[in-house]
Design an enzyme around this catalytic site. Structure first.
Site, PDB file in Angstrom:
ATOM      1  N   GLU A 116     -16.544  64.267 -80.620  1.00  0.00           N
ATOM      2  CA  GLU A 116     -17.671  64.234 -81.555  1.00  0.00           C
ATOM      3  C   GLU A 116     -18.211  65.662 -81.720  1.00  0.00           C
ATOM      4  OE1 GLU A 116     -18.224  61.706 -83.170  1.00  0.00           O
ATOM      5  OE2 GLU A 116     -17.466  60.021 -82.001  1.00  0.00           O
TER       6      GLU A 116
ATOM      7  N   SER B 123     -14.977  55.331 -85.610  1.00  0.00           N
ATOM      8  CA  SER B 123     -13.554  55.466 -85.316  1.00  0.00           C
ATOM      9  C   SER B 123     -13.222  55.193 -83.856  1.00  0.00           C
ATOM     10  CB  SER B 123     -13.071  56.866 -85.704  1.00  0.00           C
ATOM     11  OG  SER B 123     -13.729  57.864 -84.936  1.00  0.00           O
TER      12      SER B 123
END
Length: 307
Positions: free
Chosen positions: A254, A188
């Site tokens: 993340e 992404s």
């Protein structure tokens, strides 16, 4: 049971990779150590003649160690992998026999500087000292006493400077934040729709690929995980010019299922990237085009990256 054993230490032979992996899997918990050895074997740092096994008199492999190529400010050196000995064979001199044979083999090749990132007592007995005595330090500041060094020929000069380990080793996250630089994005983070609200801008980027890895589909997730895949290549984009603050934002975005690694891209240039370290990996390969068409808008809304 091991008392009086005479270990047969020799170079690893073709076809023994699986047996060596089994030794590491038995010697260390989890899959990280055997995975590391397999990754090193497949990469440019591997030196076949410096991968040594110890066999019992009956031929059974009981231990393994390897010396692989590293650099110290561009000068060649060697770094020891962790010495793996089967639990039932410990305490009988197997590890010491492997270490001494590895050092002798390196000396015979004309090598000089050898580094041990995780020194143990037998390293000290073999003459290893803190690497800082040679003005050699790891990529992360403040950890110099955790690395030991040995000059096989004390009469030869020893290069000083920062160690560049093989890409398979990775380094602690603290070192990555100290040198943010570039990031290979394969999921992404390739998309401006994600980067702009996350960082306040879209960093410069260009197409890149990571050979030997793939962006795998993950169960019940819209995003991928980077996993080793021999013969495959993960496409993505190389983000450049990232600041320390931007890297901190990306690290926070993340989760703990990823860890940062520095890996060689196609063409030889190395870059940091987020490697998947958990399960739920599917056989399918994640598609950036399919993600953009089907999931990007929903993904940015779920992550609070709209508006």
């Amino acid at each position: 049971m091991n008392e009086g054993l005479r270990w047969i230490v020799r170079p690893e032979r073709a076809g023994e990779a699986a047996a060596v992996r089994s030794v590491h899997a038995a010697a260390f918990p989890g899959s990280a150590q055997p995975d590391l050895v397999d990754e090193l074997r497949a990469g440019p740092a591997w030196i076949p003649g410096l991968s040594l096994v110890a066999a019992a008199p009956d031929g059974t492999l009981a231990g393994h160690v390897a010396l692989v190529r590293c650099l110290v400010d561009g000068a060649t050196a060697l770094v020891l992998t962790r010495c793996a000995v089967l639990p039932g064979r410990r305490g009988a001199g197997c590890g010491t026999a492997l270490l001494e044979a590895a050092l002798d083999a390196a000396r015979a090749r004309g090598e000089n500087l050898v580094l041990a990132p995780e020194p143990a007592e037998h390293h000290q007995r073999s003459g290893f000292v803190p690497a800082s005595r040679y003005r050699v330090g790891p990529p992360c500041a403040g950890a110099d006493e955790t690395v030991a060094a040995l000059a096989l020929d004390p009469a030869r000069p020893v290069p000083g400077g920062t160690i560049a380990y093989p890409a398979a080793f990775g380094v602690p996250d603290e070192g990555l934040r100290a040198a943010p630089g570039e990031l290979f994005a394969y999921g992404s983070l390739q998309f401006p729709e994600v980067l702009r609200p996350l960082l306040g801008r879209v960093p410069e980027s260009r197409p890149a690929a990571l050979p030997g890895w793939r962006a795998a589909e993950l169960a019940d997730r819209l995003y991928p995980g980077l996993v080793p895949a021999a013969g495959d290549s993960a496409p993505g984009r190389l983000l450049t010019g990232l600041t320390v603050r931007e890297r901190e934002l990306l690290d926070a975005f993340e989760d703990d299922e990823y860890h940062l690694r520095r890996l060689p891209l196609a063409g030889g240039r190395a870059a940091w990237t987020y490697v998947w370290r958990c399960g739920d990996v599917r056989d399918g390969t994640w598609s950036a085009d399919a993600f953009r068409a089907r999931h990007l808008a929903d993904f940015t809304a779920r992550c609070g990256l709209t508006g």
